[in-house]
Design an enzyme around this catalytic site. Structure first.
Site, PDB file in Angstrom:
ATOM      1  N   ASP A 108       0.804  -1.228   0.000  1.00  0.00           N
ATOM      2  CA  ASP A 108       0.000   0.000   0.000  1.00  0.00           C
ATOM      3  C   ASP A 108       0.834   1.273   0.000  1.00  0.00           C
ATOM      4  OD1 ASP A 108      -2.670  -0.871  -0.160  1.00  0.00           O
ATOM      5  OD2 ASP A 108      -2.597  -1.557   1.917  1.00  0.00           O
ATOM      6  N   ASP A 169      -7.274  -3.190  -5.456  1.00  0.00           N
ATOM      7  CA  ASP A 169      -6.784  -1.939  -4.856  1.00  0.00           C
ATOM      8  C   ASP A 169      -5.336  -1.642  -5.270  1.00  0.00           C
ATOM      9  OD1 ASP A 169      -8.453  -3.710  -3.420  1.00  0.00           O
ATOM     10  OD2 ASP A 169      -8.314  -2.551  -1.583  1.00  0.00           O
TER      11      ASP A 169
HETATM   12  N1  GLY Z   1      -7.222  -1.010   0.360  1.00  0.00           N
HETATM   13  C1  GLY Z   1      -8.249  -1.390   1.222  1.00  0.00           C
HETATM   14  C2  GLY Z   1      -9.561  -0.720   1.051  1.00  0.00           C
HETATM   15  O1  GLY Z   1      -9.899  -0.171   0.035  1.00  0.00           O
HETATM   16  O2  GLY Z   1     -10.311  -0.787   1.986  1.00  0.00           O
END
Ligand code: GLY
Length: 391
Positions: A108, A169
């Protein structure tokens, strides 16, 4: 004829004025709320994630995936106002992210470092932020497997290589890699981002143009071994924020590469949203398009905000759908700026928009304000403000 032209012109500028009013009102509220959130969050190295129904703030350390959004919100406030007080606060709230520069345990980093540091570098030209972007990109590349052709999203307990899980994501983290390529002249970042996007294009989408949340691969062969529901209702359902990540991610990939396949993917995701029979009239989707209790299911305002921001970029690339995408985005933002979603000044610890869902299956952050909803709302508002063509 002249009368018709005049009427159309008046209508066009009425739309433009309405858009600018939404921007002004929302940024004024964002200034109040951000000052409040900053004053309540006394720990300098914690980051606000969401508002708890008991009236407190759920926080994360720098290592939580949401850590970059509050600093990034403040950079956006600085971009909008050019007021030095936001610059000082943005620098202060970004500083603890330095701890992440060689952190490799998450995919992330694009959210955590890319969002705030890219804004910081663009707005200040300070090479420190440029170096953070490059270091975080190097850390992200360690998670790429040439065999699978994708960046690994989540590690397994005990270091088990399988399943090699990739979530939709993860498309959002590629933007930082494209930026790093430009900043360094090193094509490696760009090429890995393209391989990741290509394999996501191949394996993550269904014939109805929705996407899976999680695709599992065999780490040794790169073969797809299955799909999972993750934060969505089921493996077969369309988790709303996931659809928004895909739309935004492929729009961004088209900007960065000019590859028409990415544009085509983004358009299909946009049309999926716009034409969805279970999209409510205010264009703020339920947390999953296939949630079993619709219409008595929570909405996800964050998915709406991400979609609005993506559509305002995509509108520029698709002349024949420009008006529709622009108007859809404006309508979403009008909804989010309404009393139903925009949090009254002084309330909910300073978060900005209400009614997002983190993970309904996990019972976590359901129907509450969440920090990434605020970030994409502000980003979309700036895109609306700067959208030159009057619609
Ligand atoms: N990346 C996790 C979410 O969108 O909750």
């Amino acid at each position: 004829m002249l009368r018709l032209a005049l009427t159309l012109c008046l209508l066009a500028s009425a739309g433009h004025c309405a858009a600018q009013a939404i921007v002004r009102k929302s940024f004024a509220r964002a200034e109040r709320q951000t000052a409040l959130l900053d004053s309540l969050l006394t720990a300098p190295d914690l980051f606000p994630a969401s508002w708890n129904p008991d009236g407190t703030i759920k926080t994360n350390t720098a290592r939580g995936w949401i850590s970059g959004f509050f600093p990034a919100d403040i950079w956006l406030l600085y971009e909008y106002t050019r007021d030095a007080k936001w610059l000082d606060m943005a620098r202060r709230r970004t500083a603890p992210l330095d701890a992440l520069r060689r952190y490799t345990k998450t995919h992330d980093l694009g959210f955590m470092m890319g969002c705030p540091c890219h804004l910081a570098y663009r707005l200040t030209g300070d090479d420190h932020y440029k170096q953070l972007l490059i270091d975080a990109s190097d850390a992200l590349l360690t998670r790429f497997s040439p065999t699978v052709g994708l960046i690994r999203s989540w590690d397994n307990k005990g270091g088990d290589p399988n399943p090699y899980r990739v979530i939709i994501d993860n498309m959002m983290n590629l933007e930082m890699l494209f930026t790093a390529s430009r900043l360094t002249g090193d094509k490696r970042y760009h090429d890995i981002a393209v391989r990741h996007a290509d394999n996501t294009l191949k394996n993550h989408f269904r014939p109805d143009n929705s996407s899976f949340h999680i695709v599992c691969y065999d780490a040794g062969t790169g073969r797809v071994t299955g799909q999972k529901g993750g934060q969505g209702h089921s493996a077969a359902s369309a988790w709303s924020r996931g659809q928004s990540w895909g739309l935004y991610g492929f729009t961004m990939c088209y900007r960065e590469t000019g590859d028409k396949r990415y544009l085509d993917r983004a358009v299909k995701s946009a049309e999926y949203f716009i034409r969805h029979p279970r999209l409510p009239a205010d264009l703020v989707p339920y947390w999953d398009y296939d949630a079993p209790g619709i219409p008595d299911e929570p909405r996800d305002a964050s998915a709406a905000a991400i979609t609005a921001s993506a559509l305002l970029e995509l509108a520029r690339y698709v002349p024949e759908r420009e008006k529709t995408y622009y108007k859809t985005a404006r309508k979403i933002l009008r909804s989010l700026a309404s009393d139903r979603y925009l949090i009254p000044a002084g309330e909910k610890c300073g978060f900005l928009i209400d009614h997002s869902v983190g993970s309904k299956p996990a019972g976590s952050q359901v129907d509450v304000p969440i920090i990434y909803g605020d970030y994409y709302f502000l980003e979309a508002l700036l895109r609306l403000k700067n959208y030159k063509t009057q619609k």
